[in-house]
Design a protein around this motif. Structure first.
Motif, PDB file in Angstrom:
ATOM      1  N   UNK A   1       0.845  -1.188   0.000  1.00 27.70           N
ATOM      2  CA  UNK A   1       0.000   0.000   0.000  1.00 27.70           C
ATOM      3  C   UNK A   1       0.887   1.246   0.000  1.00 27.70           C
ATOM      4  N   UNK A   2       0.929   1.942  -1.126  1.00 28.93           N
ATOM      5  CA  UNK A   2       1.793   3.120  -1.228  1.00 28.93           C
ATOM      6  C   UNK A   2       1.017   4.407  -0.989  1.00 28.93           C
ATOM      7  N   UNK A   3      -0.187   4.277  -0.479  1.00 29.08           N
ATOM      8  CA  UNK A   3      -0.981   5.476  -0.221  1.00 29.08           C
ATOM      9  C   UNK A   3      -1.786   5.891  -1.438  1.00 29.08           C
ATOM     10  N   UNK A   4      -2.508   6.995  -1.281  1.00 33.66           N
ATOM     11  CA  UNK A   4      -3.336   7.479  -2.388  1.00 33.66           C
ATOM     12  C   UNK A   4      -2.876   8.852  -2.805  1.00 33.66           C
ATOM     13  N   UNK A   5      -3.030   9.138  -4.067  1.00 27.36           N
ATOM     14  CA  UNK A   5      -2.694  10.464  -4.570  1.00 27.36           C
ATOM     15  C   UNK A   5      -3.553  11.500  -3.867  1.00 27.36           C
ATOM     16  N   UNK A   6      -2.961  12.676  -3.557  1.00 27.34           N
ATOM     17  CA  UNK A   6      -3.717  13.736  -2.893  1.00 27.34           C
ATOM     18  C   UNK A   6      -4.825  14.274  -3.789  1.00 27.34           C
ATOM     19  N   UNK A   7      -4.720  14.028  -5.070  1.00 26.85           N
ATOM     20  CA  UNK A   7      -5.646  14.690  -5.991  1.00 26.85           C
ATOM     21  C   UNK A   7      -6.684  13.750  -6.575  1.00 26.85           C
ATOM     22  N   UNK A   8      -6.951  12.672  -5.825  1.00 25.91           N
ATOM     23  CA  UNK A   8      -8.062  11.819  -6.222  1.00 25.91           C
ATOM     24  C   UNK A   8      -7.834  11.014  -7.479  1.00 25.91           C
TER      25      UNK A   8
ATOM     26  N   UNK B   1       4.932  11.286 -14.808  1.00 18.69           N
ATOM     27  CA  UNK B   1       4.165  11.175 -13.564  1.00 18.69           C
ATOM     28  C   UNK B   1       4.894  11.916 -12.441  1.00 18.69           C
ATOM     29  N   UNK B   2       6.216  11.702 -12.366  1.00 18.32           N
ATOM     30  CA  UNK B   2       7.012  12.318 -11.304  1.00 18.32           C
ATOM     31  C   UNK B   2       7.021  13.841 -11.441  1.00 18.32           C
ATOM     32  N   UNK B   3       7.278  14.328 -12.660  1.00 12.54           N
ATOM     33  CA  UNK B   3       7.353  15.774 -12.857  1.00 12.54           C
ATOM     34  C   UNK B   3       6.010  16.423 -12.502  1.00 12.54           C
ATOM     35  N   UNK B   4       4.914  15.831 -12.964  1.00 13.19           N
ATOM     36  CA  UNK B   4       3.591  16.380 -12.630  1.00 13.19           C
ATOM     37  C   UNK B   4       3.368  16.371 -11.130  1.00 13.19           C
ATOM     38  N   UNK B   5       3.754  15.258 -10.478  1.00  7.89           N
ATOM     39  CA  UNK B   5       3.544  15.152  -9.033  1.00  7.89           C
ATOM     40  C   UNK B   5       4.384  16.181  -8.285  1.00  7.89           C
ATOM     41  N   UNK B   6       5.628  16.424  -8.776  1.00  6.90           N
ATOM     42  CA  UNK B   6       6.500  17.397  -8.111  1.00  6.90           C
ATOM     43  C   UNK B   6       5.866  18.778  -8.167  1.00  6.90           C
ATOM     44  N   UNK B   7       5.340  19.139  -9.334  1.00  6.83           N
ATOM     45  CA  UNK B   7       4.752  20.477  -9.443  1.00  6.83           C
ATOM     46  C   UNK B   7       3.435  20.580  -8.676  1.00  6.83           C
ATOM     47  N   UNK B   8       2.718  19.456  -8.547  1.00  7.86           N
ATOM     48  CA  UNK B   8       1.452  19.489  -7.821  1.00  7.86           C
ATOM     49  C   UNK B   8       1.661  19.243  -6.329  1.00  7.86           C
ATOM     50  N   UNK B   9       2.896  18.948  -5.901  1.00  5.90           N
ATOM     51  CA  UNK B   9       3.216  18.597  -4.511  1.00  5.90           C
ATOM     52  C   UNK B   9       2.377  17.419  -4.043  1.00  5.90           C
ATOM     53  N   UNK B  10       2.238  16.444  -4.919  1.00  4.76           N
ATOM     54  CA  UNK B  10       1.467  15.251  -4.599  1.00  4.76           C
ATOM     55  C   UNK B  10       2.421  14.239  -3.948  1.00  4.76           C
ATOM     56  N   UNK B  11       2.623  14.402  -2.629  1.00  8.26           N
ATOM     57  CA  UNK B  11       3.690  13.673  -1.949  1.00  8.26           C
ATOM     58  C   UNK B  11       3.625  12.153  -2.074  1.00  8.26           C
ATOM     59  N   UNK B  12       2.450  11.531  -1.894  1.00  6.20           N
ATOM     60  CA  UNK B  12       2.444  10.066  -2.006  1.00  6.20           C
ATOM     61  C   UNK B  12       2.924   9.585  -3.375  1.00  6.20           C
ATOM     62  N   UNK B  13       2.577  10.307  -4.421  1.00 10.82           N
ATOM     63  CA  UNK B  13       3.024   9.906  -5.762  1.00 10.82           C
ATOM     64  C   UNK B  13       4.531  10.099  -5.895  1.00 10.82           C
ATOM     65  N   UNK B  14       5.047  11.245  -5.400  1.00 11.27           N
ATOM     66  CA  UNK B  14       6.497  11.477  -5.446  1.00 11.27           C
ATOM     67  C   UNK B  14       7.225  10.342  -4.729  1.00 11.27           C
ATOM     68  N   UNK B  15       6.712  10.013  -3.521  1.00 11.06           N
ATOM     69  CA  UNK B  15       7.356   8.935  -2.751  1.00 11.06           C
ATOM     70  C   UNK B  15       7.307   7.619  -3.499  1.00 11.06           C
ATOM     71  N   UNK B  16       6.166   7.333  -4.105  1.00  8.40           N
ATOM     72  CA  UNK B  16       6.014   6.070  -4.828  1.00  8.40           C
ATOM     73  C   UNK B  16       7.012   5.945  -5.959  1.00  8.40           C
TER      74      UNK B  16
END
Lengths: 313, 305
Positions: A79-86, A264-279
């Motif tokens: 379980x790597x968590x859920x994206x902050x943005x649904x 995916x990583x670049x988008x997550x970095x700009x959106x500060x979507x931490x669970x995705x960055x970590x994943x």
């Protein structure tokens, strides 16, 4: 056997460090992640109650070491968590985006090897002639080329002018050609130089001299005797270069708008979507540790001296 | 000191410099000479260029949008009517400045960590080297991307991110040099006579690691330029309207069809800079390490991550 154990042990230590860095990194963020994310999501300053609720829900209200333990426990259960943005579970995102990146990485390694081995061998055999110089100059250019510019050059030439290849996107083999060439070029350049120097070194070895003294023609000497030994560092380098390929894939995916891990990583970095960055970071780090381990083990198989040494690095 | 004595001292100094084996080897090495020329040219461009260019790098001239290269604008103008050649020249200052700064910070962290690890030894060494292993487990650019992104897109954070992820190779080189030098008889002798640790480091260790570290830094520089431009291209370094080469490429890509010079001018500039530092690095390596004739094999690892 002892070598194997030690090698596995050190990989495990590194992997542990990888998880710590992966988890710790996002806490470098200035400001409160809960507030940042909620403000982004709601389009306005979030209420105090919302912030508290978000913290409790994401476990952000616990002390950091405890958060890490929770996180690592979840990760071990897949379980790597859920994206902050649904956008759903991080694991599903990774599974959806990974194939495009693997495809790109594999194709570019193929391009690199297909160019580098013939070019390096020819360069070494014709050492000091114009063929060698041309190949070396091209290799030097390849090493110095930023892959984002190369990507746009190929888009201008291959897609806009000639209209042979599609510009953006992924899915078909035609979509793969330009990105793979873009990403493969730098690696091809590095490998060409390595194949050349490694083969030159091997051709000086006593056993090759012995074969030469037996009257073997130079061509058979290269193909049957020297090439196998000369490939040893090349195998290692291909493993080491995987990091470069994964790093380069980030930029190349952005250039060609390929939906892969990099994008995916670049988008997550700009959106500060931490669970995705970590994943993504965790996946990349883990892949790299495993590939390094595999490379070392493969090297050991190919070169019996490594295991005799008992230790080695 | 009289003028003639000064002159003869100067002559002797020049004589000694020019016949120093390393300098001689450098001058005989074509790639070192070529790289040196390119790097010097770029440095001059970065320092002097902005005083010579007739245009301002950021002032917009919307009436001059996307003009093809001409006499007035040798590299054309961009989507806001700014002279591309001027921006490339200013960009030399920015891009090379960032790269140089990153390299110096990396080198400093790496040398300090390497000295401490090699000299203190024990669990400190063990811990520091594990940190190095872990950092090396990520492709540098991915880690730098995440660090820079989380700290927030800015030039300072870009430098910080690239420096923090990239000092590991310096630390390894310095550490192994320390371990090797420490065992040499003259160092043991110097310690026996009561020289302090710091004195041993300064007198014996640093001079011995200087060569490899300088070679490593020069070889590293090209990769740093690529990484910095790449992250800026992704939007994580210099922000528009700054004339950074990667940033220029990122904005130019929206006009590929009608104005390809917008990506080609900064792209060519990057290649030129990286090529120059790579040539210089190769040359330095060969000149300082004459035993390693064919030797792309070992130092090749140092490039591209």
């Amino acid at each position: 056997m002892q070598y194997l154990l030690r090698r596995f042990g050190s990989s495990a230590v590194v992997l542990f460090g990888v998880t710590m860095i992966t988890y710790g990194l996002v806490h470098l963020t200035p400001g409160d992640p809960a507030r940042t994310v909620l403000a982004e999501r709601q389009g306005q300053q979030p209420s105090e109650a919302d912030v508290q609720a978000f913290r409790a829900e994401e476990g952000l209200d616990e002390p950091l070491p405890l958060q890490y333990l929770h996180w690592i426990g979840d990760v071990l259960q897949g379980d790597l968590g859920r994206s902050y943005y649904g956008d759903g579970a991080v694991l599903d995102l990774l599974i959806a985006y990974l194939p495009n990146t693997i495809e790109l990485a594999g194709a570019s390694i193929l391009v690199a090897v297909a160019v580098a081995i013939p070019a390096g061998v020819v360069s070494a055999v014709y050492r000091g002639t114009w063929i060698d110089y041309v190949s070396q100059v091209i290799a030097l250019l390849g090493v110095s080329m930023p892959n984002f510019w190369l990507g746009y050059l190929l888009i201008i030439g291959g897609a806009l002018r000639l209209g042979i290849f599609p510009v953006y996107g992924a899915g078909t083999v035609a979509h793969l050609v330009l990105p793979a060439v873009t990403l493969g070029t730098g690696m091809a350049a590095v490998l060409t130089r390595l194949v050349r120097s490694s083969l030159l070194e091997t051709l000086e070895e006593p056993y090759v001299d012995a074969a030469r003294a037996r009257g073997l023609p130079e061509r058979a000497l290269v193909v049957a005797h020297a090439l196998r030994t000369a490939m040893l560092p090349v195998v290692t380098m291909i493993g080491l270069q995987l990091g470069y390929v994964l790093g380069g894939a980030v930029v190349v995916e952005v250039v060609f708008q390929r939906p892969g891990l990099g994008m995916l990583l670049v988008d997550a970095v700009f959106a500060r979507d931490f669970p995705v960055i970590q994943g993504v970071t965790l996946l990349v780090g883990t892949c790299f540790v495993i590939v390094n381990l595999g490379t070392d083990l493969a090297y050991q198989r190919l070169d019996p001296r490594v295991s005799l040494a008992g230790g080695g690095t | 000191m009289s003028a003639s004595r000064l002159r003869s001292a100067h002559r002797a100094f020049r004589q000694e410099c020019l016949t120093h084996p390393t300098i001689l080897a450098l001058c005989r090495n074509p790639s070192a000479v070529a790289g040196g020329v390119v790097v010097t040219a770029l440095a001059v461009l970065a320092i002097v260029g902005p005083f010579v260019t007739p245009y301002d790098p950021t002032t917009q001239h919307l009436e001059n949008q996307l003009q093809a290269p001409s006499l007035a604008h040798p590299l054309g103008t961009d989507q806001l009517g700014r002279d591309v050649a001027t921006r490339v020249v200013y960009g030399a200052r920015l891009t090379l400045g960032i790269a140089l700064l990153v390299t110096v910070v990396r080198l400093t962290i790496g040398v300090v960590v390497g000295l401490v690890a090699g000299y203190v030894g024990g669990w400190v060494d063990e811990a520091l080297m594990r940190v190095v292993d872990v950092l090396l487990a990520f492709p540098g650019i991915v880690l730098a991307l995440v660090v820079a992104g989380i700290l927030g897109p800015s030039l300072t954070n870009l430098v910080l991110a690239l420096a923090v992820v990239g000092w590991t190779r310096y630390a390894r080189v310095v550490r192994s040099s320390v371990l090797e030098v420490r065992e040499r008889p003259f160092v043991a002798a110097s310690r026996l006579t009561g020289a302090s640790r710091w004195r041993v480091v300064r007198r014996h260790v640093l001079p011995n690691v200087a060569g490899p570290v300088v070679v490593l830094a020069t070889l590293d520089l090209g990769g740093v330029i690529l990484a910095a431009a790449g992250l800026s291209f992704l939007g994580l370094g210099a922000q528009p309207p700054a004339p950074e080469w990667g940033t220029m490429l990122a904005t130019g890509r929206h006009h590929l069809r009608e104005a390809s010079w917008l990506v080609n001018a900064p792209g060519l500039a990057i290649v030129f800079a990286v090529l120059g530092s790579n040539l210089l690095g190769d040359g330095l390596r060969d000149a300082l390490d004459p035993t390693d004739r064919t030797g792309d094999a070992r130092t090749e690892v140092a490039r591209r991550d």
